[in-house]
Design a protein around this motif. Sequence first.
Motif, PDB file in Angstrom:
ATOM      1  N   LYS A  90     -51.987  51.002-122.694  1.00  0.00           N
ATOM      2  CA  LYS A  90     -52.572  49.984-123.578  1.00  0.00           C
ATOM      3  C   LYS A  90     -52.061  50.147-125.009  1.00  0.00           C
ATOM      4  N   TRP A  91     -51.920  51.395-125.456  1.00  0.00           N
ATOM      5  CA  TRP A  91     -51.422  51.641-126.810  1.00  0.00           C
ATOM      6  C   TRP A  91     -49.983  51.140-126.954  1.00  0.00           C
ATOM      7  N   ILE A  92     -49.146  51.421-125.960  1.00  0.00           N
ATOM      8  CA  ILE A  92     -47.752  50.961-126.000  1.00  0.00           C
ATOM      9  C   ILE A  92     -47.716  49.440-126.116  1.00  0.00           C
ATOM     10  N   MET A  93     -48.507  48.777-125.307  1.00  0.00           N
ATOM     11  CA  MET A  93     -48.521  47.314-125.333  1.00  0.00           C
ATOM     12  C   MET A  93     -49.038  46.782-126.671  1.00  0.00           C
ATOM     13  N   SER A  94     -49.894  47.536-127.356  1.00  0.00           N
ATOM     14  CA  SER A  94     -50.423  47.095-128.647  1.00  0.00           C
ATOM     15  C   SER A  94     -49.364  47.130-129.740  1.00  0.00           C
ATOM     16  N   ARG A  95     -48.277  47.834-129.524  1.00  0.00           N
ATOM     17  CA  ARG A  95     -47.205  47.894-130.525  1.00  0.00           C
ATOM     18  C   ARG A  95     -46.577  46.526-130.722  1.00  0.00           C
ATOM     19  N   HIS A  96     -46.699  45.650-129.738  1.00  0.00           N
ATOM     20  CA  HIS A  96     -46.158  44.294-129.851  1.00  0.00           C
ATOM     21  C   HIS A  96     -46.855  43.525-130.975  1.00  0.00           C
ATOM     22  N   ALA A  97     -48.170  43.683-131.074  1.00  0.00           N
ATOM     23  CA  ALA A  97     -48.936  42.956-132.087  1.00  0.00           C
ATOM     24  C   ALA A  97     -48.724  43.530-133.485  1.00  0.00           C
ATOM     25  N   ASP A  98     -48.748  44.856-133.611  1.00  0.00           N
ATOM     26  CA  ASP A  98     -48.585  45.502-134.920  1.00  0.00           C
ATOM     27  C   ASP A  98     -48.000  46.898-134.718  1.00  0.00           C
ATOM     28  N   PRO A  99     -46.672  47.040-134.766  1.00  0.00           N
ATOM     29  CA  PRO A  99     -46.055  48.341-134.480  1.00  0.00           C
ATOM     30  C   PRO A  99     -46.303  49.396-135.553  1.00  0.00           C
ATOM     31  N   TYR A 100     -46.827  49.010-136.707  1.00  0.00           N
ATOM     32  CA  TYR A 100     -47.040  49.947-137.812  1.00  0.00           C
ATOM     33  C   TYR A 100     -48.464  50.515-137.856  1.00  0.00           C
ATOM     34  N   GLN A 101     -49.350  49.963-137.055  1.00  0.00           N
ATOM     35  CA  GLN A 101     -50.758  50.362-137.105  1.00  0.00           C
ATOM     36  C   GLN A 101     -50.964  51.803-136.648  1.00  0.00           C
ATOM     37  N   GLY A 102     -51.544  52.620-137.518  1.00  0.00           N
ATOM     38  CA  GLY A 102     -51.933  53.973-137.168  1.00  0.00           C
ATOM     39  C   GLY A 102     -50.809  54.985-137.041  1.00  0.00           C
ATOM     40  N   VAL A 103     -49.607  54.655-137.514  1.00  0.00           N
ATOM     41  CA  VAL A 103     -48.465  55.577-137.427  1.00  0.00           C
ATOM     42  C   VAL A 103     -47.834  55.733-138.816  1.00  0.00           C
ATOM     43  N   ARG A 104     -46.930  56.678-138.922  1.00  0.00           N
ATOM     44  CA  ARG A 104     -46.239  56.875-140.201  1.00  0.00           C
ATOM     45  C   ARG A 104     -44.734  56.937-139.957  1.00  0.00           C
TER      46      ARG A 104
END
Length: 73
Positions: free
Chosen positions: A11-25
Amino acid sequence: MLDHLRWTVLKWIMSRHADPYQGVRRDSECDNLWFGHIPDTLHDGQVICCSYWIEERTHTVRCNLFATLSTPV
């Protein structure tokens, strides 16, 4: 527990489509390489992490590495 972790990572991988910058650095040494831990994957004092490349021109996210790391990350 293993199935829960698999679904959480998927689910997290698929969420990168919507916002790949969320929660990462961003990695300070490599342009477009991003890293972060995957929420809700804490198990036995470790979390699952992922690094990936973001190609803004083509709107592409390419996973580079998955790892299980001890906390804190």
